[in-house]
Design a protein around this motif. Structure first.
Motif, mmCIF file in Angstrom:
data_model
loop_
_atom_site.group_PDB
_atom_site.id
_atom_site.type_symbol
_atom_site.label_atom_id
_atom_site.label_comp_id
_atom_site.label_asym_id
_atom_site.label_seq_id
_atom_site.Cartn_x
_atom_site.Cartn_y
_atom_site.Cartn_z
ATOM 1 N N SER A 21 1.249 -0.002 -7.196
ATOM 2 C CA SER A 21 1.784 -0.209 -5.845
ATOM 3 C C SER A 21 0.715 -0.545 -4.814
ATOM 4 O O SER A 21 0.851 -0.198 -3.645
ATOM 5 N N LEU A 22 -0.336 -1.245 -5.243
ATOM 6 C CA LEU A 22 -1.377 -1.697 -4.320
ATOM 7 C C LEU A 22 -1.639 -3.177 -4.544
ATOM 8 O O LEU A 22 -1.866 -3.609 -5.672
ATOM 9 N N HIS A 68 0.850 -1.189 0.000
ATOM 10 C CA HIS A 68 0.000 0.000 0.000
ATOM 11 C C HIS A 68 0.884 1.238 0.000
ATOM 12 O O HIS A 68 1.337 1.696 1.042
ATOM 13 N N ASN A 69 1.145 1.749 -1.210
ATOM 14 C CA ASN A 69 1.945 2.961 -1.336
ATOM 15 C C ASN A 69 1.227 3.914 -2.287
ATOM 16 O O ASN A 69 1.383 3.839 -3.511
ATOM 17 N N ILE A 94 5.505 -1.048 2.108
ATOM 18 C CA ILE A 94 4.904 -0.721 3.402
ATOM 19 C C ILE A 94 5.592 0.525 3.951
ATOM 20 O O ILE A 94 6.396 0.452 4.893
ATOM 21 N N PRO A 95 5.321 1.691 3.374
ATOM 22 C CA PRO A 95 5.960 2.908 3.873
ATOM 23 C C PRO A 95 5.520 3.265 5.279
ATOM 24 O O PRO A 95 6.276 3.837 6.058
ATOM 25 N N ASP A 116 7.561 -4.339 -10.741
ATOM 26 C CA ASP A 116 8.132 -5.676 -10.558
ATOM 27 C C ASP A 116 8.240 -6.037 -9.081
ATOM 28 O O ASP A 116 7.917 -7.164 -8.673
ATOM 29 N N TRP A 117 8.708 -5.080 -8.285
ATOM 30 C CA TRP A 117 8.889 -5.372 -6.862
ATOM 31 C C TRP A 117 7.562 -5.664 -6.168
ATOM 32 O O TRP A 117 7.519 -6.434 -5.199
ATOM 33 N N ALA A 118 6.479 -5.069 -6.652
ATOM 34 C CA ALA A 118 5.168 -5.309 -6.037
ATOM 35 C C ALA A 118 4.715 -6.738 -6.290
ATOM 36 O O ALA A 118 4.214 -7.417 -5.377
#
Length: 212
Positions: free
Chosen positions: A203-204, A116-117, A170-171, A135-137
Motif C-alpha cells: 500500500s505504498l 500511503h497507507n 489516501i487515508p 490490486d487497487w494500489a
C-alpha cells in the motif's frame, strides 16, 4: 497538526524526527543544511497566507529526501508547512502563488506518496523494496499517472472521486498534498517524466515525477 502555513526562517534549521515506531538508525540521522532567511522573506512577501517560523526546522518530509540528493547538505533549504485544516483546492491555489520561484532558480520539491497507507503495509518475502501491491494500489497508481500526463489537475484535486479505493490509498492527505503543490507550478504542455515508478509493501507508491 499544523494550523496555518509556515516557512522556515532560520540560518541553521534543526533536524526534526517527526515519526514513531521506526528503527533507531532513523532517529540518529542529522541533516545540517543551512537555511535562507532571504528566501523565506521573499516567499512571505509574495504569499500573504504564509507566516515565518523560527522554531520547527526540517522534518523528515525534507531531510529524508534531500540527504540522498544532496548528501553533503551544502545547499540552503527552506521548508513550507502544510495546513492540515485546509482542503486540496486551497493548497493548489496557494501553490500557484509560488510560481515566481521557478524564475529565481529555486528547486521546488514536493515529497510524499500518492499512495500511503501504513496500516495496510504487507511486505513480500521479507524485502520491503520488492515491487508488490494490492490490486487497487496498482490501479490507482496508473490512474494518478494518467491524470498527471493529461494535465487533468481538477481530477487530482478532487482525488477522493478518482477510484472506489481512494480512501485506502489516501487515508489522510498530508502525503498526497505535496503533489498538488508541484502540479500547480506546471505550465501547460510541460514535459512530465516519471521515475522510481513502483508500488511496494502492498500500500505504498514510490512513483515520482519531474516537471521541466
Amino acid at each position: 497538526e499544523t494550523r496555518g502555513t509556515f516557512v522556515t526562517a532560520m540560518d541553521m534549521p534543526k533536524t526534526i524526527h517527526d515519526f514513531y515506531g521506526f528503527p533507531r538508525e532513523l532517529y540518529n540521522q542529522r541533516y545540517a543544511a543551512p537555511g535562507s532567511e532571504d528566501l523565506s522573506a521573499i516567499v512571505k512577501d509574495h504569499v500573504k497566507a504564509v507566516e515565518l517560523d523560527y522554531e520547527w526546522g526540517l522534518d523528515h518530509g525534507s531531510w529524508s529526501v534531500l540527504k540522498h540528493i544532496y548528501p553533503l547538505a551544502d545547499i540552503p533549504v527552506v521548508q513550507l508547512s502544510i495546513d492540515h485544516f485546509k482542503g486540496p483546492e486551497y493548497h493548489y491555489e496557494l501553490a500557484r502563488e509560488l510560481f515566481f520561484l521557478r524564475s529565481k532558480g529555486v528547486l521546488v520539491i514536493g515529497s510524499g506518496n500518492m499512495i500511503h497507507n501504513l496500516r495496510m503495509v504487507k511486505v513480500e518475502n521479507g524485502d520491503f523494496n520488492t515491487e508488490y501491491g494490492y490490486d487497487w494500489a496498482f490501479e490507482l497508481n496508473n490512474i494518478f499517472k494518467n491524470k498527471i500526463q493529461e494535465e487533468n489537475h481538477n481530477a487530482l484535486i478532487d482525488f477522493s472521486h478518482l477510484h472506489d479505493s481512494a480512501r485506502l490509498a489516501i487515508p489522510t492527505p498530508e502525503h498526497y498534498i505535496p503533489l498538488l503543490y508541484i502540479l500547480a507550478l506546471q505550465q501547460k504542455g510541460e514535459e512530465v517524466r516519471f521515475f522510481n515508478d513502483k508500488v511496494i509493501a502492498g500500500s505504498l507508491s514510490m512513483t515520482s515525477l519531474i516537471i521541466s
